[in-house]
Scaffold this motif. Sequence first.
Motif, mmCIF file in Angstrom:
data_model
loop_
_atom_site.group_PDB
_atom_site.id
_atom_site.type_symbol
_atom_site.label_atom_id
_atom_site.label_comp_id
_atom_site.label_asym_id
_atom_site.label_seq_id
_atom_site.Cartn_x
_atom_site.Cartn_y
_atom_site.Cartn_z
ATOM 1 N N ASN A 111 -45.746 -63.197 -47.056
ATOM 2 C CA ASN A 111 -45.282 -62.162 -46.123
ATOM 3 C C ASN A 111 -46.189 -60.927 -46.143
ATOM 4 O O ASN A 111 -46.424 -60.325 -45.096
ATOM 5 C CB ASN A 111 -43.801 -61.812 -46.348
ATOM 6 N N GLU A 139 -40.461 -64.761 -43.094
ATOM 7 C CA GLU A 139 -39.620 -64.764 -41.899
ATOM 8 C C GLU A 139 -40.162 -65.784 -40.882
ATOM 9 O O GLU A 139 -41.366 -65.960 -40.748
ATOM 10 C CB GLU A 139 -39.647 -63.337 -41.296
ATOM 11 N N LYS A 333 -41.565 -58.475 -42.350
ATOM 12 C CA LYS A 333 -40.173 -58.882 -42.589
ATOM 13 C C LYS A 333 -40.071 -59.734 -43.855
ATOM 14 O O LYS A 333 -41.050 -60.332 -44.288
ATOM 15 C CB LYS A 333 -39.655 -59.692 -41.403
ATOM 16 N N THR A 334 -38.875 -59.778 -44.414
ATOM 17 C CA THR A 334 -38.612 -60.626 -45.582
ATOM 18 C C THR A 334 -37.401 -61.480 -45.259
ATOM 19 O O THR A 334 -36.379 -60.954 -44.814
ATOM 20 C CB THR A 334 -38.298 -59.753 -46.822
ATOM 21 N N LYS A 335 -37.530 -62.772 -45.465
ATOM 22 C CA LYS A 335 -36.383 -63.662 -45.208
ATOM 23 C C LYS A 335 -35.511 -63.710 -46.468
ATOM 24 O O LYS A 335 -35.880 -64.309 -47.466
ATOM 25 C CB LYS A 335 -36.902 -65.058 -44.842
#
Length: 358
Positions: A111, A139, A333-335
């Motif tokens: 990421n 993400e 973004k971070t999932k």
Amino acid sequence: MKIGMLTSGGDCQSLNAAMRGVAKTLYNNTNDVEIYGFLDGYKGMITKNYKLMKEEDFSGILTEGGTILGTSRTPFKYINEPDKEGRDKVAGMIKTYKDLKLDCLVMLGGNGSHKTAALLSQKGLNVVTLPKTIDNDIEGTEMSFGFQSAIDVATRTIDEIHTTAASHSRVFIVEIMGHKTGWLTLHSGIAGGADIILIPEIPYNVDEVLNTIRKREKQGKKFTIIAMAEGAISDEDAKLSKKELKEKRKTYTFPSVAYQLSDELQKKAGQEVRVTIPGHVQRGGIPSASDRTLATRIGVEAAGLILRKDYGNMVCIKEGKFSKIPLEEVAGKTKMVNVDNELIRQAESLGISLGRKA
Ligand SMILES: Nc1ncnc2c1ncn2[C@@H]1O[C@H](COP(=O)(O)OP(=O)(O)O)[C@@H](O)[C@H]1O
Ligand SMILES: O=P(O)(O)OC[C@H]1O[C@](O)(COP(=O)(O)O)[C@@H](O)[C@@H]1O
Ligand SMILES: [Mg+2]
């Protein structure tokens, strides 16, 4: 066609398998391909440190861990600051791309690295990326390569701790990687039969952890295994503001969260605990079979995007199928694990405690 290739961020087990997948597909489908491998991540692109790859460089690497190109990481927030030699990093990367007359840059990264990939794409470079990380926190894709091999290693650690924990009737915490997310801990915790699984997305309650240990003792189960994500946080700490937490952590002498929890359990109830941290072993060694297959297939799909000149995308898995997603939808973004995730429901149905207060 001229392709630049680099691996960025933390390494993982099937980076080489993925690069081989890209290269073999390109060599197999066009006579006109030159691959420039940048050494040590974006650093090689900034400093024009590269190797013109030969077809045979991509042979015999399917089962090799690590990355034949090397990797590096520097927080993205420093991307606009000059490097040690005073070079403008972004300008350096663009210049190298132009000097080598590249048609496309292929980036294999997590990421963090996708922020730079999206930035280069915005600046007009043709970029295609592949999702790599043991954390599975990128993400836009259901799975990244590296993840499945790391699950195997973390699971083996829990397995091995099981025998000694049972023999000595001990409580063990196995601290598992995953950065700010709990994917790796959740999967390996279930696969390894952990009794308590603590992930950052669900702040844990110390009393609840103790209750679970005591409940097991009453059932005649004298040992307990806690799978704890490196980013796990107590419900007390989760209530603090970012600033307050930073201040509190300054007073901690613990090297990591597992030692913090161990200390809390000792102070609260005199509970003796042993801590095991497999650490970077989790991203070392040979990739698992399923990970090799996934990485190879993602490589084939990435080559397909390059051949179709479908730039500005990351290869992803969506609803179990290979697809692509624009870089700007991935970057920054971070999932996280959604608390409604079915794995959580299934773990709790099984009687695993996630450390939440009953
Ligand atoms: N030499 C370098 N100079 C500046 N930034 C770099 C350099 N090498 C790598 N990077 C940056 O390092 C970061 C790596 O991201 P990180 O979050 O550490 O790993 P991952 O991509 O695996 O999540 C990215 O932002 C990437 O652009
Ligand atoms: O290799 P380092 O710098 O010690 O970093 C450790 C971190 O890298 C990881 O192993 C992998 O993260 P990335 O895939 O984002 O690089 C994390 O699980 C861990 O938090
Ligand atoms: Mg990452």
